[in-house]
Design an enzyme around this catalytic site. Structure first.
Site, PDB file in Angstrom:
ATOM      1  N   LYS A  85       0.844  -1.128   0.034  1.00 56.01           N
ATOM      2  CA  LYS A  85       0.094   0.001   0.150  1.00 56.01           C
ATOM      3  C   LYS A  85       0.817   1.244   0.058  1.00 56.01           C
ATOM      4  O   LYS A  85       0.337   1.992  -0.712  1.00 56.01           O
ATOM      5  CB  LYS A  85      -0.927  -0.180   1.282  1.00 56.01           C
ATOM      6  CG  LYS A  85      -2.152  -0.969   1.177  1.00 56.01           C
ATOM      7  CD  LYS A  85      -2.701  -1.254   2.515  1.00 56.01           C
ATOM      8  CE  LYS A  85      -3.781  -2.221   2.335  1.00 56.01           C
ATOM      9  NZ  LYS A  85      -4.445  -2.634   3.598  1.00 56.01           N
ATOM     10  N   HIS A 135       0.568  -7.346  17.536  1.00 50.87           N
ATOM     11  CA  HIS A 135      -0.438  -8.372  17.518  1.00 50.87           C
ATOM     12  C   HIS A 135      -0.918  -8.836  18.875  1.00 50.87           C
ATOM     13  O   HIS A 135      -0.119  -8.588  19.824  1.00 50.87           O
ATOM     14  CB  HIS A 135      -0.029  -9.582  16.768  1.00 50.87           C
ATOM     15  CG  HIS A 135       1.306  -9.955  16.799  1.00 50.87           C
ATOM     16  ND1 HIS A 135       2.242 -10.280  17.906  1.00 50.87           N
ATOM     17  CD2 HIS A 135       2.248 -10.336  15.934  1.00 50.87           C
ATOM     18  CE1 HIS A 135       3.213 -10.686  17.559  1.00 50.87           C
ATOM     19  NE2 HIS A 135       3.501 -10.589  16.331  1.00 50.87           N
TER      20      HIS A 135
END
Length: 151
Positions: A85, A135
């Site tokens: 991206k 995470h």
């Protein structure tokens, strides 16, 4: 820096801008760890070899806990998606294995580019990258910032 009155201000501004690095791309991605865990159960090493650079493949095989392996792969997946991206469309199209994430001794993550990705970073005049992965049990998230020369 002192200004020379004989030099137009726009010239000084352009010259100083040319010496600066600037942010040329930012990317963020989030992935459900359970989704990657299911893919790993179904495809195993075949999937890992498609999405991990050999150095990452070696690292993931050090984890004995299946959930920890899934978190690691999820974080790498998110980091690579965020990198895609941040880079925008590229020619040639990059593969997941063209990018790796490594850890320095102090724990800082580092993006490394291989193969076609190395050529793309040169052609886009990329000077620095910054990556962060986080995470928890259900999700992995990554952010990538890419710096390059202003042009």
């Amino acid at each position: 820096m002192s200004l020379d009155p004989s030099v137009p201000v726009t010239t000084v501004w352009r010259e100083s801008i040319l010496l600066c690095k600037m942010i040329v791309g930012v990317g963020v991605d989030i992935v459900r760890v359970h989704r990657i865990e299911k893919i790993l159960q179904r495809f195993g090493d075949k999937f890992l070899l498609k999405v991990l650079h050999p150095s990452e493949f070696q690292t993931v095989n050090c984890f004995s806990c299946q959930h920890r392996r899934s978190q690691f792969v999820s974080g790498r997946w998110a980091a690579k998606e965020a990198t895609f991206k941040a880079l925008g469309r590229t020619k040639p199209r990059l593969l997941f294995t063209d990018i790796s994430v490594s850890s320095s001794r102090d724990g800082k993550l580092d993006l490394r580019f291989h193969g076609d990705a190395e050529q793309v970073t040169r052609s886009k005049h990329i000077k620095a990258t910054h990556v962060s992965i986080s995470h928890e049990s259900e999700y992995a998230v990554a952010q990538v910032v890419i710096e390059g020369d202003s042009e």
